[in-house]
Design an enzyme around this catalytic site. Structure first.
Site, PDB file in Angstrom:
ATOM      1  N   GLU A 657      41.847  13.680  43.561  1.00 55.15           N
ATOM      2  CA  GLU A 657      40.800  12.659  43.740  1.00 55.15           C
ATOM      3  C   GLU A 657      39.571  13.388  43.339  1.00 55.15           C
ATOM      4  O   GLU A 657      39.393  14.639  43.485  1.00 55.15           O
ATOM      5  CB  GLU A 657      40.823  12.269  45.280  1.00 55.15           C
ATOM      6  CG  GLU A 657      41.840  11.182  45.900  1.00 55.15           C
ATOM      7  CD  GLU A 657      41.813  10.935  47.069  1.00 55.15           C
ATOM      8  OE1 GLU A 657      40.479  10.937  47.677  1.00 55.15           O
ATOM      9  OE2 GLU A 657      42.828  10.635  47.887  1.00 55.15           O
ATOM     10  N   SER A 658      38.792  12.741  42.617  1.00 54.61           N
ATOM     11  CA  SER A 658      37.475  13.585  42.113  1.00 54.61           C
ATOM     12  C   SER A 658      36.515  13.815  43.329  1.00 54.61           C
ATOM     13  O   SER A 658      35.656  14.701  43.295  1.00 54.61           O
ATOM     14  CB  SER A 658      36.606  12.367  41.322  1.00 54.61           C
ATOM     15  OG  SER A 658      36.409  11.064  42.178  1.00 54.61           O
TER      16      SER A 658
END
Length: 1412
Positions: A657-658
């Site tokens: 996940e960013s």
């Protein structure tokens, strides 16, 4: 010619080691003159060098010839002192010839030979003026050598001579006059020749490479004698050495002339050339790196130039060693790994470089650690390249790499802790495990290298202490030992060389431990950990040089590491529950804090990196705190951002996940900027650049991205990120050029960083500080692997190697009291003996003699039993099965299978060897067997089928003889005779095994008489079970019974406090079934007799004597055993030798039984009666002793009462014998009874005893004798019967008179007296066959008269006495008149009666006559 590497005196002022005698002054001049003549002669052979007439020139000769001739004129004038002559004066003319491009190869070669001769004969030394300048011009001239190439052969000759001169410069006595720059020039020139020789002959190639090796050896052999420089760390590493293009095709370029410089120029550095990057990346890339990392300090550069001009020392070594490392850098571009195409990669260059590096390390040795710059090259660049080349497909390269690492381990391991760990974990173990497609040859090389390491005495101990006991390191020791044990197992195939190599490594490991036993610290086995939370990452050792401190420390660390591994597994299964479990294990505090969790992630091996990444990227407040604490555990000072980022993300895997990536990189950027603010403007710049590098890395490695990011794209994407400004271009290039291929946690940057943080390397000496811990780990796999190889190997040397390893394991198991390990070893070995296979007798005997495996296994089993039996427990069962098998094969030594095993003083003949083939027939009648072990042998062969005797062949006899000799050398008898030295647990196990095997439990009991209590209950229960459950005679019960007797016979003298317990064992004999007892009664009695004669003095208790006397008594009526039984009783009772208060009654009863027995002759009954009679003297003696002793009155009374009861028991026993039907026995018994009663005078008998004597013995005896006589007289009346009645009457009369004084005052006296009168009256009136006995009729009045006279004299019977209700006087005469009416007047004439009445006119007190 032979050279040494340094001066014999040990100084570092010269490389020269020749044995030449220094030439005289005249000889020097002559030598130089001859060399001049040689050069001129070669030059004159060419017309070109003749006399030239030149109109515009006054010089008639060429300058080269002219200078040589001028030198010839001067040399003989310098003989006064050559040391003061400038060498340039006589060297320069030769150097001019070398430098001239007009000379041909032959002339140049002769000039080079002349210079070589001058150098090797030490014409000038360090004491010569301007020696340094002279050495410099020689090196410079040889480097710049020019000549015309006439033919390839002459060119190669010149190149060889160049190599000779260069090597002579290094080895001559004036070599120390060379500067660092000169050394670099020599090496560089030699490298060019090596390179150029690639297109020449094989001979030149070999000579060139050999010379290069010699140069490196000479140079680095001086390292131990060089003092470290103060500013050594600041030495710059340049490109003074190695400006040669190592492209394999470049050496084939043709060169029009023979100039070495032309070679240099033609093969010089071309910056755009791929090959230049491949060979000397430092000269192209390193300068750019320095721009980003190191300031261009002009003073440092100046110091570097000055250092190169200084006399030979560290600077040139740094340059040379650095260049050798750069030769290996081709791997970076060639991607050297196990999957490389071996054809596409030429192994020649790296092998050459690795050989030179190995030579340098061999000679420099531990001196490298004293020079930081050299050490840093080894720690970083060299080891990085070794790691890469270690994964090469070439077995030869791998072998060379392993040799270098072994040398580094032996000399510099304290400085290379993390590097060694990385090499073992990432190279050797992976290749040996056949990971990444390693070939069999690679695996074999890796395995051999591992075994070489294992052969080092302290290697495995140091691996365990430094890595397995370090929470941040991998378990190298366990990995190596597991690999070796697995590799030694032949899986679904025959035994191969790889299996033997692995086995050798395992055995070397345990041999090293076995040799160190006994050297450990006292008290080193104490627990090293405490319960309760402790920040494990803060645990440190106070002094790694003191074993008293570091040994407990590493044990504690190992304990923590084990718990961390368990905790990591829990965390990987469920992170939330895993943290709770870690708290329960005291690895985390009861109240979690971010720092402790962060350190758990940071320093624990085995945690799933995906879980760490997810946890650190989580938005939870606690997770964010853990993330920042995690970042604080890194030190990013003076690190490039890409290296720092590579190090950071190498410890976990970035989440997908960013947002999580954002949080992770923010924490990293903050920490990086905090520690390296001089590189970037702020932490935002660090964050943006980090993101950019991550994207570039993804772009580079993602195969789905077709259009890769270019350099310009990367620079454009990162414009204005540094506070609105751009980063320097060289910074971008450094990130792009080296940063992306190594973005994994196992890459080198992590190793270097870890090496700065790790603790010191622990040196283990010959003491076995940690061997117990190590042996716990390796013992099981080693036994299993060795057993498998031992089973499949055919070569005897391999079998012997296995045996040596197993014996080492046995030694360690015994030393560390690891009984279960030793038991496993014994069980494994016993499987290979011929006793556990389905073999016939002949096959088993032949196997022992001819099968090496079976023979070695048998010998080893018994060697272990003899040497380490203290620590064998369950393994005794297998050992004893081997012993039983040997007996069944009838090759067990005779002194073991006989009573001699228990009685060494008894010698027995050896068994007949012919019994190998024929079975011994069991005895027909057990009772007739005279040998205990003979019957024991029957037991062992009880279940064997009877076969007809066969005559053995000669081959069978020879096999038997050989097998018997082997078994004899096993010293099986020592197992039992030395069992007294066994530990308690081992002894108990041995006894249990013996019981199950039914063999030699008696011998073990006897040999352990001092510790009988340990095994007594077991032995007793075993024998008791046999005795009570057997109803028919058999060898088993015979063995049990006689074992009991032998045990008691041998142990009684040594264990007086256990006499009763021992004799309790004899009671089992009394419980034998009647048929069994009858069968063995005679030998049992004989053994009991021996026991009594040997140990009678040791038996004191009534219980013990009761058992012994009971065994003797039951033989009284046994036809065969009675003689032995009576002899035992005679031994006890004769002269009261062993009669005691405790056994008197028992012996009296036994003697009465023998007296009554009609089994033997009458004489034996007579002897038994005599024994009874003589025993009364013992009672008298004891009574007198009691009277004389001072003691309590109560004790005296008690003793007197006991003695009285014994005497009364004796009287009662006599009474029974007096009723014997045999006249001689009966009459003798009555006489001895009378004697025994007479002997009571010396005994203090209580008064009631006399009444009991008459009531229970004498009166009944007379009554029964009379009744029997009357009954027998109906048939016939013998004179012997009459004699019996006479003796009985005398007995009663004398007994009464003897007791009269003691009992006359007792109330029952009258009753007793009347009883006597009644018997006399009865005897007088009794008729036999109608007639009275004349002798009795005559005897009784006489006895009565005598009795009355005594009573009168003693005052017992006086006229007028009134005793009882009737007058005692009247009652007496009433009965007497019935017997003899005239006795009253004879005893009491009338005159006396009248006189008595007158004297006693007044009644006097008279004794009260007791009632009837």
């Amino acid at each position: 010619m032979r050279y040494q590497n340094h001066h014999p005196s040990g100084s570092r002022n010269s490389f020269h080691g020749g044995e030449f005698n220094k030439p005289s002054k005249v000889a020097v001049a002559s030598m130089i003159n001859s060399e001049i003549g040689a050069v001129l002669a070669v030059m004159r052979r060419n017309v070109r060098w003749g006399v030239r007439y030149i109109a515009d020139d006054d010089q008639l000769e060429h300058s080269l010839i002219h200078s040589l001739k001028e030198l010839r004129k001067q040399i003989f004038s310098w003989q006064s002192n050559w040391q003061n002559v400038d060498p340039k004066l006589y060297i320069q003319p030769f150097l001019d010839v070398i430098l001239s491009d007009e000379t041909g190869a032959p002339i140049t070669g002769v000039a080079l030979s002349s210079v070589y001769k001058i150098l090797t004969l030490d014409v000038f030394t360090l004491d010569t003026v301007n020696v340094g300048e002279a050495m410099h011009i020689i090196v410079d001239a040889v480097k710049s050598c020019r000549f015309e190439v006439t033919d390839p052969a002459s060119e190669e000759v010149v190149l060889m001579k160049i190599l000779q001169v260069l090597l002579a410069c290094i080895k001559c006595k004036a070599a120390s006059g060379l500067s660092n720059q000169d050394i670099c020039t020599i090496v560089n020139t030699c490298l060019r020749v090596v390179h150029q020789s690639s297109s020449k002959s094989e001979l030149l190639q070999r000579i060139a490479r050999h010379t290069m090796h010699e140069l490196v050896r000479c140079i680095f052999s001086q390292l131990p004698y060089i003092t470290p420089l103060a500013n050594e760390c600041e030495l710059p590493v340049g490109d003074k050495v190695g400006t040669v293009d190592w492209d394999q095709n470049s050496g084939e370029n043709t060169v029009e002339n023979g100039s070495i410089d032309s070679v240099s120029e033609s093969l010089g550095v071309v910056k755009d050339s791929p090959s230049s990057e491949m060979v000397i990346p430092e000269t192209v890339l390193k300068k750019d790196e320095k721009g980003a990392e190191v300031s261009d300090d002009l003073n440092v550069a100046a110091n570097g130039e000055n250092a190169m001009l200084a006399p030979f020392g560290i600077p040139c070594m740094v340059e040379i060693f650095h260049f050798l490392c750069t030769l290996l850098n081709i791997g970076e571009n060639s991607e050297v790994n196990s999957r490389s195409n071996p054809i596409a990669f030429d192994e020649d260059v790296p092998l050459f470089a690795l050989g030179l590096i190995n030579s340098a390390i061999e000679l420099g040795g531990s001196s490298f650690r004293e020079h930081p710059k050299l050490l840093s090259l080894i720690q970083d660049e060299l080891f990085c390249n070794l790691m890469q080349f270690g994964m090469s497909m070439s077995p030869l390269i791998l072998s060379t790499v392993c040799s270098i690492v072994l040398n580094l381990y032996l000399t510099l391991r304290t400085e290379l802790k993390v590097q060694l760990e990385a090499f073992f974990s990432c190279v050797l173990l992976r290749i040996a495990q056949s990971k990444h497609g390693s070939s069999y040859q690679q695996q074999e090389v890796a395995m051999e290298a591992l075994v070489d390491f294992c052969r080092q005495p302290t290697f495995m101990a140091e691996m365990f202490a430094n890595f397995d006991c370090d929470i941040t390191c991998s378990n190298v020791f366990e990995d190596v030992s597991n690999l070796l044990s697995k590799s030694a197992f032949p899986v679904n195939g025959p035994l191969s060389a790889m299996h033997i190599i692995a086995l050798d490594g395992l055995i070397s490991m345990v041999h090293g431990m076995a040799e160190r036993v006994g050297e450990e610290l006292p008290g080193s086995n104490v627990s090293t950990h405490e319960e309760g939370y402790e920040a494990f990452w803060t645990v440190r050792c106070e002094n790694y040089g003191d074993p008293n401190l570091w040994v407990p420390f590493v044990r504690k660390s190992k304990h923590i590491k084990k718990k961390l591994m368990v905790g990591a597994d829990h965390f990987n299964s469920d992170p939330k529950k895993g943290l709770q479990q870690l708290q329960a294990m005291h690895l985390l505090p009861e109240e979690l804090d971010p720092k402790s969790v962060a350190c758990f992630f940071r320093y624990t091996c085995g945690i799933d990196k995906n879980l760490i990444g997810d946890f650190l990227g989580n938005h939870d407040q606690f997770c964010v705190q853990v993330l920042h604490e995690f970042a604080k555990t890194f030190d990013f000072q003076n690190m490039n951002l890409d290296n720092a980022l590579r190090l950071f993300v190498g410890t976990f895997r970035l989440p997908g996940e960013s947002q999580k990536i954002q949080r992770v990189l923010e924490a990293f950027s903050e920490r990086y900027y905090e520690q390296s603010p001089q590189i970037l403007i702020d932490k935002d710049a660090a964050l943006l650049l980090s993101y950019s590098i991550i994207l570039l890395n993804t772009d580079h490695h993602n195969t789905q991205v077709k259009k890769k990011m270019t350099e310009e794209d990367f620079i454009r994407n990162n414009r204005c990120i540094n506070g609105g400004a751009d980063l320097p271009r060289n910074t971008y290039l450094s990130y792009q050029g080296t940063g992306f291929q190594m973005m994994t946690s196992s890459r080198w940057i992590s190793v270097i960083y870890k090496s700065k943080e790790t603790g010191p390397y622990i040196i283990c000496d010959s003491a076995s500080y940690l061997d117990r811990d190590m042996f716990h780990i390796v013992s099981g796999p080693t036994i299993a692997a060795t057993s498998v190889v031992f089973e499949q190997a055919e070569q005897e040397d391999v079998l012997q190697r296995c045996v040596d390893g197993l014996l080492a394991i046995a030694k360690l198991s015994a030393y560390y009291h690891l009984n279960s390990v030793l038991d496993d070893l014994v069980v494994s070995l016993c499987k290979f003996t011929p006793f556990f296979a389905s073999l016939s007798v002949d096959e088993a005997v032949l196997a022992i003699g001819e099968d090496a495996r079976a023979r070695m296994a048998t010998e080893t089993v018994f060697l272990i039993a003899n040497k380490y039996g203290d620590y064998i427990t369950s393994g005794w069962k297998n050992i004893l099965e081997c012993v039983l098998s040997l007996h069944k094969l009838q090759i067990l030594p005779a002194h073991i299978a006989s009573d001699a095993a228990d009685d060494p003083e008894e010698e027995r003949p050896l068994a007949n060897p012919l019994s190998v083939v024929s079975q011994v027939q069991p005895s027909e009648t057990p009772r007739k067997s005279s040998s205990f072990i003979g019957r024991f042998s029957q037991l062992l062969s009880f279940d064997m089928e009877e076969t007809k005797p066969l005559l053995p062949t000669e081959e069978e006899l020879a096999a038997y003889k050989h097998a018997r000799g082997i078994v004899k050398d096993c010293h099986i008898d020592s197992i039992f005779s030395d069992s007294k030295f066994l530990q308690a647990e081992s002894l108990q196990q041995l006894v249990n095994s013996l019981i199950k095997a039914a063999v030699k439990d008696k011998a073990i009991t006897l040999n352990n008489r001092d510790r009988i209590l340990l095994i007594w209950q077991t032995v007793y229960e075993h024998i008791s079970g046999i005795v009570q459950s057997t109803t028919t005679p058999c060898p088993l019960v015979e063995k049990a019974v006689f074992g009991v007797l032998k045990i008691c016979q041998r142990l009684l003298p040594y264990k007086e406090n256990l006499t009763d317990e021992l004799l309790k064992l004899l009671q089992l004999v009394l419980k034998l079934d009647a048929r069994v007892a009858d069968a063995y009664c005679e030998p049992i009695t004989q053994e009991v007799a021996r026991l009594v004669k040997a140990n009678a003095s040791h038996v004191r208790s009534h219980v013990g004597w009761r058992t012994i006397i009971s065994l003797i008594s039951i033989t009284a009526r046994h036809p065969e055993a009675s003689d032995a039984g009576f002899e035992a009783l005679r031994f006890i009772m004769s002269e009261g030798a062993h009669l005691l208060l405790a056994n008197y009654i028992l012996c009296s009863d036994a003697a009465r039984q023998f007296a009554e027995s009609r089994v033997g002759e009458i004489d034996r009954s007579i002897s038994a009666i005599d024994l009874m009679s003589n025993s009364v003297f013992c009672l008298a003696r004891w009574s007198q002793e009691a009277k004389n002793s001072v003691g309590e009155d109560e004790a005296m009374r008690k003793l007197s009462q006991d003695i009285g009861e014994m005497w009364l028991r004796l009287v009662n026993n006599f009474k029974r014998v007096c009723l014997d039907q045999r006249d001689q026995v009966r009459n003798h018994a009555i006489s001895m009874l009378q004697r025994s009663i007479a002997g009571a005078d010396g005994i203090m008998l209580p008064q009631p005893i006399w009444f009991q004597c008459f009531d229970a013995a004498i009166f009944p005896l007379l009554d029964e004798l009379l009744a029997v006589s009357i009954e027998n007289s109906r048939k016939t009346f013998k004179k012997t019967v009459e004699e019996t009645l006479v003796l009985a009457t005398k007995l009663m009369s004398k007994a009464f008179l003897q007791a009269l004084q003691d009992i006359s005052q007792q109330p029952s006296f009258c009753r007793l007296w009347l009883g006597v009168l009644d018997r006399m009256e009865t005897y007088m009136s009794t008729k036999f066959r109608g007639k009275r006995s004349e002798r009795v009729h005559e005897l009784i009045p006489e006895l009565l008269k005598n009795t009355l006279l005594v009573m009168k004299t003693t005052g017992v019977l006086l006229p007028g006495d009134d005793i009882g209700s009737d007058s005692f006087w009247q009652l007496t005469w009433l009965h007497v008149k019935k017997i003899s009416p005239s006795l009253q007047s004879e005893v009491f004439p009338q005159e006396e009666l009248d006189q008595f009445q007158r004297r006693n006119a007044k009644p006097e007190d008279t004794p009260v006559v007791p009632e009837h």
